[in-house]
Motif scaffolding. Structure first.
Motif, short mmCIF file in Angstrom:
data_model
loop_
_atom_site.label_atom_id
_atom_site.label_comp_id
_atom_site.label_asym_id
_atom_site.label_seq_id
_atom_site.Cartn_x
_atom_site.Cartn_y
_atom_site.Cartn_z
N GLU A 147 9.16 -6.59 -8.97
CA GLU A 147 7.65 -6.81 -9.18
C GLU A 147 7.16 -5.55 -9.84
N TYR A 148 7.55 -4.50 -9.03
CA TYR A 148 6.92 -3.27 -9.60
C TYR A 148 7.48 -2.88 -11.00
N ALA A 149 8.98 -2.93 -11.16
CA ALA A 149 9.53 -2.91 -12.69
C ALA A 149 8.78 -3.79 -13.48
N MET A 150 8.59 -5.24 -13.20
CA MET A 150 7.86 -5.98 -14.14
C MET A 150 6.57 -5.26 -14.41
N GLU B 209 0.68 -1.18 -0.08
CA GLU B 209 -0.18 0.04 -0.19
C GLU B 209 0.81 1.46 -0.02
N GLU B 210 1.98 1.64 0.80
CA GLU B 210 2.66 2.59 0.99
C GLU B 210 3.91 2.58 0.04
N LYS B 211 4.30 1.48 -0.48
CA LYS B 211 5.39 1.32 -1.24
C LYS B 211 6.64 2.17 -0.89
N PRO B 212 6.89 1.66 0.27
CA PRO B 212 8.53 2.33 0.84
C PRO B 212 9.64 2.00 0.04
N PHE B 213 9.74 0.95 -0.89
CA PHE B 213 10.77 0.51 -1.43
C PHE B 213 11.36 1.46 -2.60
N LEU B 214 10.38 2.49 -2.83
CA LEU B 214 10.47 3.30 -3.82
C LEU B 214 11.71 4.39 -3.31
N ASN B 215 11.80 4.42 -2.02
CA ASN B 215 12.89 5.05 -1.39
C ASN B 215 14.36 4.33 -1.61
N PRO B 216 15.12 4.94 -2.40
CA PRO B 216 16.47 4.24 -2.55
C PRO B 216 17.26 4.14 -1.45
N SER B 217 17.20 4.71 -0.25
CA SER B 217 17.88 4.45 0.88
C SER B 217 17.21 3.94 2.03
N LEU B 218 16.09 3.06 1.71
CA LEU B 218 15.52 2.65 2.83
C LEU B 218 16.05 1.66 3.84
N THR B 219 15.86 1.69 4.88
CA THR B 219 16.49 0.76 6.03
C THR B 219 15.30 0.02 7.01
N ILE B 220 15.78 -0.85 7.46
CA ILE B 220 14.99 -1.81 8.31
C ILE B 220 14.34 -0.95 9.49
N GLN B 221 15.14 -0.18 9.87
CA GLN B 221 14.62 1.01 11.04
C GLN B 221 13.63 1.68 10.55
N VAL C 166 9.04 4.38 -22.13
CA VAL C 166 9.83 4.56 -20.95
C VAL C 166 11.10 3.64 -20.94
N THR C 167 12.38 4.34 -20.60
CA THR C 167 13.35 3.48 -20.63
C THR C 167 13.94 2.69 -19.73
N ILE C 168 14.70 1.67 -19.68
CA ILE C 168 14.95 1.00 -18.65
C ILE C 168 15.87 1.75 -17.52
N LEU C 169 16.40 2.64 -18.05
CA LEU C 169 17.13 3.53 -16.96
C LEU C 169 16.06 4.46 -16.17
N GLU C 170 14.99 4.93 -16.70
CA GLU C 170 13.94 5.68 -16.15
C GLU C 170 13.37 4.88 -15.16
N ILE C 171 13.04 3.40 -15.54
CA ILE C 171 12.34 2.56 -14.69
C ILE C 171 13.18 2.10 -13.46
N LEU C 172 14.28 1.92 -13.50
CA LEU C 172 15.11 1.63 -12.50
C LEU C 172 15.31 2.71 -11.29
N TYR C 173 15.35 3.90 -11.86
CA TYR C 173 15.19 5.04 -10.84
C TYR C 173 13.72 5.06 -10.25
N SER D 187 21.42 2.44 -9.40
CA SER D 187 22.43 1.79 -9.97
C SER D 187 21.91 0.93 -11.37
N LYS D 188 22.53 0.96 -12.48
CA LYS D 188 21.85 -0.10 -13.61
C LYS D 188 22.42 -1.30 -13.38
N SER D 189 23.61 -1.55 -12.78
CA SER D 189 24.28 -2.87 -12.42
C SER D 189 23.66 -3.64 -11.50
#
Length: 380
Positions: A330-333, A283-295, A344-351, A357-359
């Motif tokens: 899953e969100y990227a898929m 519901e909240e999609k916190p994974f969109l934050n690239p610096s997400l921590t377990i805290q 939409v490019t792969i680079l745009e999707i990953l961000y 990071s593309k790698s």
């Protein structure tokens, strides 16, 4: 022979210039990672002094206390690197009095040289160096140096192994690459020190001239390593993001529970927490934050960090890093499947899904789907 000396001097001057310039940059650049910069600058300066031998020999009149002290500064090189790695791995690292213990091998190497080198006249110093193959003090110093190197390199590898595991269990950022790269850097240093070992073996053999040729190889390698690090640091200034040293590995937490008292958290409570966690992720999609921590997640769903860590890393048998990346992939898929977003490019999707990071995105995507993002899109 002159050609060999000229090559040695040229490489030495280039290495010194780059090392000292990089050290100056590290000391003067404005950053919140000052201790790490200072420690690596110290490593570079010690390295520069160590490789300055050919230049020092040009201006010196013979064996001297200063020259011997310069040689023994090599004992401070690997401890400085170890402390640097420690400061990179842990955000709360501070230099303390207890770290003075790392000076012990350097002090020992100099103390044993006091009676027959540091405290004698010039003629005795010359005689000492001419007969260096039979001098027990120098043999002891070389054994101590190599023993110290092996111990410290082993300690660095163990430190990186633990820090990487802690990062995976507590963070979902893509800076895991920093630990992989530090591992590579330490591996290259290990090869360098192995070559130094062979150089010193020949130095005390009947073929000391081989040692001089190996010295040129070492100087070239040191120059390559410094340039490699400089390239990496300038192209990825945000490469290193460290963790709190107070964090515990899940395996240690599980062991503590077994040794102390049974877990107070029932299977029913674990299932309830898991449902709450999954609902929050969807519901909240916190994974969109690239610096997400377990805290961050623990605060949001009001579950103690320790319990959440055990739930994900132990019960689900999945690192927090991989757990979060599953939602990102899953969100990227879903985006890749959306025909309205075919432009939409792969680079745009990953961000967009939380990677920076593309790698890292390609690695995680292939791990989850078996395909690269590009090939997956073509199959749709």
């Amino acid at each position: 022979m002159n050609d060999k000396i000229n090559v040695l001097l040229i490489i030495t001057v280039i290495s010194l210039f780059i090392s000292l310039l990089f050290a100056f940059f590290l000391v003067t650049v404005k950053t919140k990672y000052k201790i790490s910069n200072y420690l690596f600058a110290a490593f570079l300066i010690i390295t520069a002094i160590d490789i300055s031998g050919p230049l020092f020999e040009l201006v010196s009149d013979g064996p001297s206390n200063l020259g011997m002290l310069r040689n023994n500064l090599a004992f401070l090189q690997i401890p400085a690197f170890y402390l640097y790695v420690l400061s990179v791995c842990y955000s709360d690292f501070k230099l303390k009095l207890k770290h003075l213990i790392h000076l012990l091998p350097f002090v020992m190497a100099n103390m044993i040289l006091m009676p027959r080198f540091y405290l004698v006249d010039a003629a005795s110093k010359i005689n000492f160096i001419l007969n260096r193959q039979n001098m027990i003090e120098l043999q002891f110093s070389h054994i101590l140096f190599h023993l110290q190197t092996v111990v410290y390199l082993f300690a660095v590898f163990m430190l990186l192994r633990k820090a990487k595991k802690l990062y995976l269990e507590n963070n979902a950022g893509t800076n895991i690459n920093s630990y992989n790269w530090l591992f590579q850097f330490t591996s290259v240093l290990s090869v360098l020190y192995l070559i130094v070992l062979f150089k010193n073996i020949f130095k005390f053999s009947d073929h000391p001239y081989i040692s001089e040729w190996i010295k040129i190889v070492i100087l070239v390698l040191e120059l390559f390593i410094i340039c490699w690090y400089l390239y990496k640091a300038l192209n990825h200034p945000d490469l290193f993001r460290n963790i709190d040293s107070k964090l515990k590995l899940v395996s240690d937490m599980v062991l503590e529970e077994k040794n102390n008292e049974p877990s107070s958290v029932s299977e029913k409570e674990y299932n309830a927490s898991l449902a709450k966690l999954k609902q929050y992720m969807v519901e909240e999609k916190p994974f969109l934050n690239p610096s997400l921590t377990i805290q961050d997640v623990a605060v949001a769903i009001e579950i103690p960090v320790r319990d959440l860590s055990l739930l994900i890393n132990h019960k689900l048998e999945q690192h927090f890093y991989d757990f979060v990346n599953t939602y990102r992939i899953e969100y990227a898929m879903d985006i890749l499947k959306d025909v309205t977003k075919s432009k939409v490019t792969i680079l745009e999707i990953l961000y967009e899904v939380g990677f920076n990071s593309k790698s890292s995105f390609n690695t995680a995507f292939k791990k989850y789907t078996g395909d690269t993002p590009t090939s997956y899109r073509k199959q749709l």
